[in-house]
Design an enzyme around this catalytic site. Structure first.
Site, PDB file in Angstrom:
ATOM      1  CG  HIS A   1     -39.795   1.265  -3.619  1.00  0.00           C
ATOM      2  ND1 HIS A   1     -38.431   1.430  -3.623  1.00  0.00           N
ATOM      3  CD2 HIS A   1     -40.288   2.337  -4.291  1.00  0.00           C
ATOM      4  CE1 HIS A   1     -38.108   2.528  -4.261  1.00  0.00           C
ATOM      5  NE2 HIS A   1     -39.231   3.108  -4.666  1.00  0.00           N
TER       6      HIS A   1
ATOM      7  CD  GLU B   1     -37.791  -3.634  -2.325  1.00  0.00           C
ATOM      8  OE1 GLU B   1     -38.770  -3.067  -2.864  1.00  0.00           O
ATOM      9  OE2 GLU B   1     -36.633  -3.526  -2.755  1.00  0.00           O
TER      10      GLU B   1
ATOM     11  CB  CYS C   1     -33.725   1.613  -3.484  1.00  0.00           C
ATOM     12  SG  CYS C   1     -35.119   1.997  -2.403  1.00  0.00           S
TER      13      CYS C   1
END
Length: 146
Positions: free
Chosen positions: A54, A56, A84
């Site tokens: 992801h 992040e 998430c």
């Protein structure tokens, strides 16, 4: 020059556009320290065949390498979509100082599960350039369906 949350979120949006061009879900992230971007990333889950890639996670890894430290308590993460649960866990362990996100994620966002997943000292700002972030996501999923 004084930088704003909008300024850095626009950089994250450019990263999300890079993801869109690569066929990735358009999420972009930047890590900022003292008004300086020290890491930029976008989703790479398809490219790397890695469900953990992801935006992040990529940005946190890059920022930690840049600083030579695992704790990012003086840093700010700008991300176009609410993190998430997995990313919130990584943000917790990094002790990031602040998280600024664009669009909320009504299906998989960390706040639906437990809003306290982030470190207790982490400040959260929601909805920065939310419409722009949503538009990129809607475009991606519209293209995917056609």
């Amino acid at each position: 020059m004084i930088f704003s949350d909008d300024y850095f979120m626009k950089i994250a949006l450019r990263e999300a556009e890079n993801a869109l061009e690569r066929g990735e879900i358009p999420v972009g992230a930047v890590v900022v320290l003292d008004d300086t971007v020290i890491a930029k990333a976008h989703n790479l889950t398809e490219t790397l065949c890695d469900v953990t890639a992801h935006a992040e996670m990529q940005a946190l890894t890059s920022a930690s390498h840049y600083l030579g430290a695992k704790y990012l308590n003086d840093c700010v993460l700008y991300v176009t979509l609410e993190p998430c649960v997995m990313c919130a866990g990584a943000l917790f362990w990094s002790q990031i100082g602040k998280v600024v996100y664009g669009a909320s994620d009504p299906k998989r966002g960390y706040s639906l599960v437990n809003a306290s997943l982030l470190h207790p000292k982490t400040e959260v700002v929601k909805g920065v350039l939310e419409n722009e972030s949503k538009q990129l996501l809607e475009l991606f999923f519209k293209q995917l369906r056609t």
